[in-house]
Design an enzyme around this catalytic site. Structure first.
Site, PDB file in Angstrom:
ATOM      1  N   LYS A   1     -22.453  17.394  21.055  1.00  0.00           N
ATOM      2  CA  LYS A   1     -21.177  17.506  21.772  1.00  0.00           C
ATOM      3  C   LYS A   1     -21.055  18.856  22.462  1.00  0.00           C
ATOM      4  O   LYS A   1     -20.575  18.937  23.606  1.00  0.00           O
ATOM      5  CB  LYS A   1     -20.019  17.278  20.795  1.00  0.00           C
ATOM      6  CG  LYS A   1     -19.934  15.848  20.292  1.00  0.00           C
ATOM      7  CD  LYS A   1     -19.018  15.676  19.094  1.00  0.00           C
ATOM      8  CE  LYS A   1     -19.080  14.240  18.576  1.00  0.00           C
ATOM      9  NZ  LYS A   1     -18.273  14.033  17.364  1.00  0.00           N
TER      10      LYS A   1
ATOM     11  N   GLN B   1     -14.730  16.790  13.227  1.00  0.00           N
ATOM     12  CA  GLN B   1     -15.902  15.947  12.994  1.00  0.00           C
ATOM     13  C   GLN B   1     -15.766  15.186  11.682  1.00  0.00           C
ATOM     14  O   GLN B   1     -15.519  15.781  10.632  1.00  0.00           O
ATOM     15  CB  GLN B   1     -17.172  16.815  12.977  1.00  0.00           C
ATOM     16  CG  GLN B   1     -18.452  16.045  12.798  1.00  0.00           C
ATOM     17  CD  GLN B   1     -18.734  15.107  13.968  1.00  0.00           C
ATOM     18  OE1 GLN B   1     -18.538  15.458  15.126  1.00  0.00           O
ATOM     19  NE2 GLN B   1     -19.174  13.905  13.648  1.00  0.00           N
TER      20      GLN B   1
ATOM     21  N   ASP C   1     -10.451  12.407  20.583  1.00  0.00           N
ATOM     22  CA  ASP C   1     -11.113  11.240  19.996  1.00  0.00           C
ATOM     23  C   ASP C   1     -10.333   9.953  20.263  1.00  0.00           C
ATOM     24  O   ASP C   1     -10.889   8.858  20.200  1.00  0.00           O
ATOM     25  CB  ASP C   1     -11.271  11.411  18.491  1.00  0.00           C
ATOM     26  CG  ASP C   1     -12.644  11.947  18.093  1.00  0.00           C
ATOM     27  OD1 ASP C   1     -13.612  11.687  18.841  1.00  0.00           O
ATOM     28  OD2 ASP C   1     -12.753  12.600  17.043  1.00  0.00           O
TER      29      ASP C   1
END
Length: 300
Positions: free
Chosen positions: A51, A95, A118
């Site tokens: 990422k 995460q 997200d």
């Protein structure tokens, strides 16, 4: 025909570079993504590293905050609250998975919906389900697969729509089967397909005669995490097959939920594993970061 998520992701990231560079000219700064990692799980570290590399390529500023595995839930939420109130931060990602002593749902809710890149926050999930696209005449392309709902869409379903758009196949009226009903893939994917005028069936572990259900699909999307669950007798000739699953086999190789070798000559389009959905998920995280930045600038 193989749908190369790796190649499509490369196209999209080059386009995002231009978007971000234009934002620097217009707003005097670029989007800023903060990724929080709790503990040093090797798999999580790889995902975070991918990422951060994608953000660098897209000219998005990024920061990696590595916290100890024994941090308390309260301390973690305190870190998130600080970032929520930092006007220079546009996107926050924690995460997953988190250590067992931390409630993931509490942490997801702690992120402000407008900074939730997200797309997992309940406000964003509810907005998707309760609203139609703001522009209903939207034509999906790989560069703009999802019409504007005014909220953040989960990255994997958003990336899948880009993969479907790359085939040039019109979705209107197609029969779609979504195997898997998770909150982050199956459910939002079903809603996005319904909004594209597909007739959608959601299958799961309790579905009877799964092969027969799958054979009805013009578009088959599988996200359950069971290697080679979908065999050639599950595929309607000419169907589009999108394989979200990825598992490591005992011999160390990677496998999707679809038996790729057995199905590739039956499907009209199929994604490989790896190199299919995975690169698109990370790419759509970058697009979500850009979109969060843009929405915050417009609101201000």
């Amino acid at each position: 025909m193989i749908i190369s998520g790796k190649d499509i992701a490369a196209q999209l990231r080059s386009d995002m570079q231009q978007q971000v560079d234009a934002m620097a000219e217009l707003y005097g700064r670029t989007p800023n993504l903060v990724v929080i990692q709790v503990g040093d799980d090797p798999a999580s570290s790889i995902y975070v590293r991918n990422k951060m590399r994608a953000a660098e390529f897209c000219h998005i500023r990024s920061q990696h905050i590595l916290l100890p595995a024994d941090i308390t839930e309260q301390e973690l939420c305190g870190q998130i609250d600080r970032l929520n109130n930092d006007d220079d931060v546009d996107g926050i990602l924690v995460q997953l998975p988190l250590p067992a002593h931390i409630n993931e749902e509490h942490v997801i809710r702690a992120i402000r919906a407008e900074k939730d890149v997200d797309g997992f926050h309940p406000t964003n999930a509810a907005h998707l389900w309760l609203h139609q696209p703001l522009v209903k005449a939207h034509v999906a392309t790989i560069y703009n697969p999802v019409p504007d709902y005014g909220c953040t869409i989960a990255c994997t379903p958003k990336g899948i729509l880009s993969l479907l758009a790359s085939t040039g196949v019109e979705l209107d009226g197609k029969r779609a089967v979504m195997v898997g009903r998770s909150d982050i893939v199956g459910k939002p994917m079903a809603k996005l397909l319904m909004d594209r005028q597909c007739t959608v069936t959601v299958a799961h572990s309790h579905t009877r005669d799964l092969p027969a259900v799958c054979r009805e699909a013009d578009i088959l999307i599988v996200a359950v995490g069971k290697p080679k669950l979908i065999t050639c007798d599950c595929i309607k000739p000419g169907a589009i097959v999108i394989d979200v699953g990825i598992s490591r086999l005992p011999d160390g190789s990677l496998s999707g939920d679809v038996d790729y070798e057995a199905c590739k000559d039956i499907a009209s389009f199929i994604t490989p594993v790896p190199g299919g959905v995975g690169p698109m998920t990370v790419t759509m995280l970058m697009q979500n970061t850009i979109d969060c930045f843009r929405r915050r600038r417009v609101k201000s």
